[in-house]
Design an enzyme around this catalytic site. Structure first.
Site, PDB file in Angstrom:
ATOM      1  N   THR A 103       4.158  70.293  45.892  1.00 23.32           N
ATOM      2  CA  THR A 103       4.478  71.913  46.305  1.00 23.32           C
ATOM      3  C   THR A 103       4.033  72.669  45.573  1.00 23.32           C
ATOM      4  O   THR A 103       4.304  72.351  43.900  1.00 23.32           O
ATOM      5  CB  THR A 103       5.471  71.847  46.432  1.00 23.32           C
ATOM      6  OG1 THR A 103       6.436  70.855  47.030  1.00 23.32           O
ATOM      7  CG2 THR A 103       6.064  73.307  46.908  1.00 23.32           C
ATOM      8  N   LYS A 179       5.809  75.064  53.239  1.00 23.99           N
ATOM      9  CA  LYS A 179       6.292  73.854  52.483  1.00 23.99           C
ATOM     10  C   LYS A 179       7.348  75.295  50.893  1.00 23.99           C
ATOM     11  O   LYS A 179       8.222  75.218  51.730  1.00 23.99           O
ATOM     12  CB  LYS A 179       5.588  73.685  50.900  1.00 23.99           C
ATOM     13  CG  LYS A 179       6.693  72.611  50.182  1.00 23.99           C
ATOM     14  CD  LYS A 179       7.353  71.726  51.308  1.00 23.99           C
ATOM     15  CE  LYS A 179       8.743  71.200  50.256  1.00 23.99           C
ATOM     16  NZ  LYS A 179       8.308  70.299  49.503  1.00 23.99           N
ATOM     17  N   LYS A 247      10.927  75.352  39.440  1.00 24.46           N
ATOM     18  CA  LYS A 247       9.995  75.510  40.017  1.00 24.46           C
ATOM     19  C   LYS A 247       9.352  76.521  40.338  1.00 24.46           C
ATOM     20  O   LYS A 247       8.687  77.097  41.329  1.00 24.46           O
ATOM     21  CB  LYS A 247       9.322  74.335  40.014  1.00 24.46           C
ATOM     22  CG  LYS A 247       7.457  74.385  40.420  1.00 24.46           C
ATOM     23  CD  LYS A 247       6.400  72.732  40.611  1.00 24.46           C
ATOM     24  CE  LYS A 247       7.373  71.697  41.641  1.00 24.46           C
ATOM     25  NZ  LYS A 247       7.066  72.457  42.307  1.00 24.46           N
TER      26      LYS A 247
END
Length: 305
Positions: A103, A179, A247
């Protein structure tokens, strides 16, 4: 499936964590020749014991591979696997394909793709969703974008790893962007579920009964249903760690700032994950946000000492 895609391929899987190991196993199960590579020698040894081949570096794993599948945490690790010391780009055959499952910011995916494609190899931007169990069963959801040639080369691996493959565009970056929308919702839903279950405990409610009622009601979410049993059991063994959402929600903030688009709900969720990480739970299960609420408010949750 056409004859060209059903033939056994030489596939390297770099990153044999909970997701990567399952993906490598799924590829091996359908007859591909799979070489595994990981920073953990134990993970590689486990894969070799399972019948696969092992390699010490991405360059060694990628040598002669038709397809290189990268299953690491972030953009920096992906870049290191491709272009770092002993990187896969050194040894990947011309016309082979690099399938990136991390990702990351769509801009970074576009940059890595451009850099690799300039060397005569293909890049498929292919973030994954579904968890370790679905990875092992070959039933992931893959959100992919890339050139028609990248898709064609990667097809045998995609067929073995995915129950649902979404083809989302003809250039890298689109898969990454899809995503990130998923991660925005997933992070917000975990934070909201954690807030709700801890608030229920503060009200003196039986949180097992709360779980039963909410999962049969309109307030339910996939994340509430999937993560809150960890709270009920007091078990914060990481299936997916708090740091993942530090993150990913951080990437959302960066993307939103660049686009001059307000994202106040995901910004609030990011602060809860940051607070949970700062309290020493960064490597624990992401349902630990509920523990953070409990610690701040003096609420007792199952498993509290």
């Amino acid at each position: 499936m056409s004859a060209s895609t059903s033939q056994s391929q030489r596939i390297a899987v770099v990153g044999l964590g909970s997701m990567g190991f399952g993906m490598a196993t799924s590829l091996k199960r359908v007859g591909h020749a799979v070489t595994g590579c990981d920073v953990s020698a134990d993970a590689v040894a486990r894969f070799v014991k399972d019948g696969g081949a092992g390699a010490k570096t991405p360059a060694e794993a990628a040598k002669d591979a038709d397809i290189v599948v990268s299953v690491v945490v972030n953009a920096a690790q992906t870049e290191a696997i491709l272009f770092g010391k002993d990187g896969a780009a050194e040894t990947m055959p011309k016309d082979s394909v690099f399938v990136s499952s991390a990702t990351m910011d769509p801009d970074v995916a576009r940059r890595l793709a451009k850099q690799l494609e300039a060397t005569g190899r293909h890049y498929l931007d292919a973030p994954i969703s579904g968890g370790a169990q679905r990875a092992a069963q070959g039933e992931l959801t893959i959100l992919a974008s890339g050139s028609p040639a990248a898709f064609a080369k990667a097809r045998p691996a995609l067929d073995a790893m995915a129950a649902k493959l979404y083809e989302l565009g003809d250039a890298a970056g689109q898969g990454a962007a899809f995503k990130m929308i998923n991660q925005l919702l997933a992070g917000v839903h975990i934070a909201a579920a954690s807030e709700a279950i801890a608030f229920a405990a503060k009200q003196g409610l039986d949180i097992r009964k709360v779980y039963e009622v909410i999962t049969a009601s309109a307030g339910n979410s996939w994340m509430f249903e999937n993560r809150m049993p960890h709270v009920l059991d007091g078990d914060y063994t990481p299936r997916s760690a708090v740091e993942i959402f530090v993150k990913d929600l951080g990437i959302i903030q960066d993307m939103a700032r660049s686009a001059r688009f307000p994202v106040p709900v995901s910004a609030a969720a990011l602060q809860m994950f940051l607070m949970t990480s700062a309290a020493g739970m960064g490597r624990d299960d992401d349902a630990s946000v509920a523990r953070m609420y409990a610690q701040v408010t003096g609420v007792k949750l199952p498993g509290d000492k």
